[in-house]
Design an enzyme around this catalytic site. Structure first.
Site, PDB file in Angstrom:
ATOM      1  N   LYS A 121       0.841  -1.199   0.000  1.00  0.00           N
ATOM      2  CA  LYS A 121       0.000   0.000   0.000  1.00  0.00           C
ATOM      3  C   LYS A 121       0.874   1.247   0.000  1.00  0.00           C
ATOM      4  CE  LYS A 121      -0.460   0.289   5.037  1.00  0.00           C
ATOM      5  NZ  LYS A 121      -1.399   0.437   6.163  1.00  0.00           N
TER       6      LYS A 121
ATOM      7  N   ARG B 201      -9.691   1.835  15.985  1.00  0.00           N
ATOM      8  CA  ARG B 201      -9.470   2.554  14.729  1.00  0.00           C
ATOM      9  C   ARG B 201     -10.479   2.105  13.698  1.00  0.00           C
ATOM     10  NH1 ARG B 201      -3.847   2.125  11.395  1.00  0.00           N
ATOM     11  NH2 ARG B 201      -4.603  -0.013  11.166  1.00  0.00           N
TER      12      ARG B 201
ATOM     13  N   TYR C  86      16.708  31.392   3.311  1.00  0.00           N
ATOM     14  CA  TYR C  86      15.621  32.215   3.825  1.00  0.00           C
ATOM     15  C   TYR C  86      15.839  32.577   5.291  1.00  0.00           C
ATOM     16  CZ  TYR C  86      12.796  31.406  -0.349  1.00  0.00           C
ATOM     17  OH  TYR C  86      12.325  31.381  -1.645  1.00  0.00           O
TER      18      TYR C  86
ATOM     19  N   MET D 285      12.015  25.027  -1.395  1.00  0.00           N
ATOM     20  CA  MET D 285      11.080  24.154  -2.098  1.00  0.00           C
ATOM     21  C   MET D 285      11.790  23.203  -3.059  1.00  0.00           C
ATOM     22  SD  MET D 285       7.801  25.115  -4.507  1.00  0.00           S
ATOM     23  CE  MET D 285       6.860  25.820  -3.155  1.00  0.00           C
TER      24      MET D 285
END
Length: 397
Positions: free
Chosen positions: A45, A148, A291, A339
């Site tokens: 998964k 859950r 930054y 980024m």
């Protein structure tokens, strides 16, 4: 990592991940050896925890895996189509609650659903009738204490009564999930095993045959404490025991507390994450980097700009704390991770040049950086680090 990755294509990439399918198979063998007679369901998964579900599923099935685990009907259908294209067969278990609209696609793709609510039974029964299907194997997920998803032992008798001779659905297996498997001596583990025993007693009382009992993840196999109790329960139910390792297939395991690790030392990380130096520059003492200038050069400093940032999955928490490997040496990430790029200090690596590889996760020389290392800095777990590597990072096998 060079034992399986096609590195020819990496020369054209500024950032990529190499996936070692031989390591994946070797990890599966280690887990199977520790299971000693119980079966293994390979969890693929979340795109095989960021490693690529289709190549990993094919490699696992080719190596003998008979069960795979996925999250959704869409994910399962994709894996099923890939296996069929390779003329491979395996059972595929849906491990998450399904929505009503997912029932028909799931059955059409020959997936095995796990029921966690009465509504799931109704949706699957309706879909099977519509498709003209009979004897559809169903697994029931039991909530033994994790709160859950899953049917509680108290709700179970009413659900079992719905498996009638006229229903197109048949009970094949039951499953549960341990909340604290890595905490070997946690009382919750014993409580969950006791609740599982209660549920199995309900199934025996209903007179329903059971083929599979499956519980436990990589940590359960690694600790090898709950397995004897699970084997005993499976034998009493006339079922075969199966465990569902996920992260262990990809070379990691949660650190155990209160017990010795049996599998973890032998597991090998399957993924190596790499980038390249885009540019180099010299800055003087007092120069602020990135930054908000969170790094101030203490003296003459040589910086390498790398083609990786938080959009690729590199955690911002690694700013000024994490390392990469260049020329077999550690280079500290300095300034804030941006980024698309980040800077590292290579003052002590004069041989570093534009185009050189930088290892984000993996091995170089005698040094190694793992997803566990990133997780410790970020306050998370290796699963999170691996799953967060962005789709835009090409995977090479």
């Amino acid at each position: 990592m060079t034992d399986s990755a096609s590195t020819a294509d990496s020369k054209q990439q500024p950032i990529w991940a190499e996936i070692s399918l031989p390591r994946l198979v070797a990890n599966m063998r280690q887990l199977q050896q520790q299971l000693a007679g119980a079966d293994l369901l390979g969890v693929v998964k979340a795109d095989a925890y960021g490693h690529g579900a289709i190549p990993c599923a094919i490699a696992l099935v080719q190596a003998g895996a008979q069960w795979l685990g996925v999250t959704s009907a869409e994910e399962g259908a994709t894996v099923r189509a890939a296996l069929q294209a390779q003329h491979l067969t395996a059972r595929i278990l849906l491990m998450r609650c399904i929505l009503a609209e997912d029932a028909e696609p799931a059955l059409a793709s020959n997936l095995t659903p796990a029921i966690a609510e009465p509504a799931h039974f109704e949706a699957l029964e309706s879909a099977a009738t519509k498709l003209g299907l009979k004897n559809i194997p169903i697994h029931i997920e039991l909530d033994t204490g994790m709160s859950r998803q899953g049917v509680s032992p108290q709700q179970l008798p009413a659900l079992l009564a719905r498996f009638t001779a006229t229903s197109p659905l048949k009970l094949e297996g039951v499953m549960t999930h341990f909340a604290s498997a890595e905490e070997v001596t946690a009382p919750q583990n014993l409580d969950q095993i006791e609740q599982l025993a209660v549920a199995l007693a309900h199934i025996r009382a209903a007179g329903l045959p059971l083929q599979w009992l499956h519980a436990g993840s990589t940590a359960t196999i690694d600790a090898d404490v709950a397995l004897p109790a699970l084997r005993k329960l499976a034998a009493a139910a006339g079922a075969r025991l199966m465990c569902r390792p996920g992260i262990g297939l990809y070379g990691y395991a949660m650190e155990l507390t209160g017990g010795a690790a049996h599998v973890r030392p032998a597991l090998q990380p399957v993924l190596a994450w790499k980038t390249r130096i885009l540019a180099l520059r010299e800055v003087g003492p007092g120069a602020r980097v990135g930054y908000n200038g969170t790094f101030i050069a203490p003296g003459p400093t040589r910086l390498a700009l790398l083609a990786v940032g938080y959009a690729d999955g590199l955690r911002r928490s690694l700013s000024n704390t994490g390392d990469v490997l260049i020329a077999g040496k550690r280079a500290r990430i300095v300034g804030r991770v941006s980024m698309d790029v980040c800077s590292v200090d290579v003052t002590h690596i004069p041989e570093a040049t534009v185009g050189d590889e930088a290892i984000i996760l993996g091995e170089q020389g005698t040094e190694k950086i793992t997803a566990d290392d990133h997780a410790r800095i970020d306050g998370t777990i290796s699963y999170d680090i691996l799953c967060a590597i962005a789709k835009r990072v090409p995977r090479l096998y």
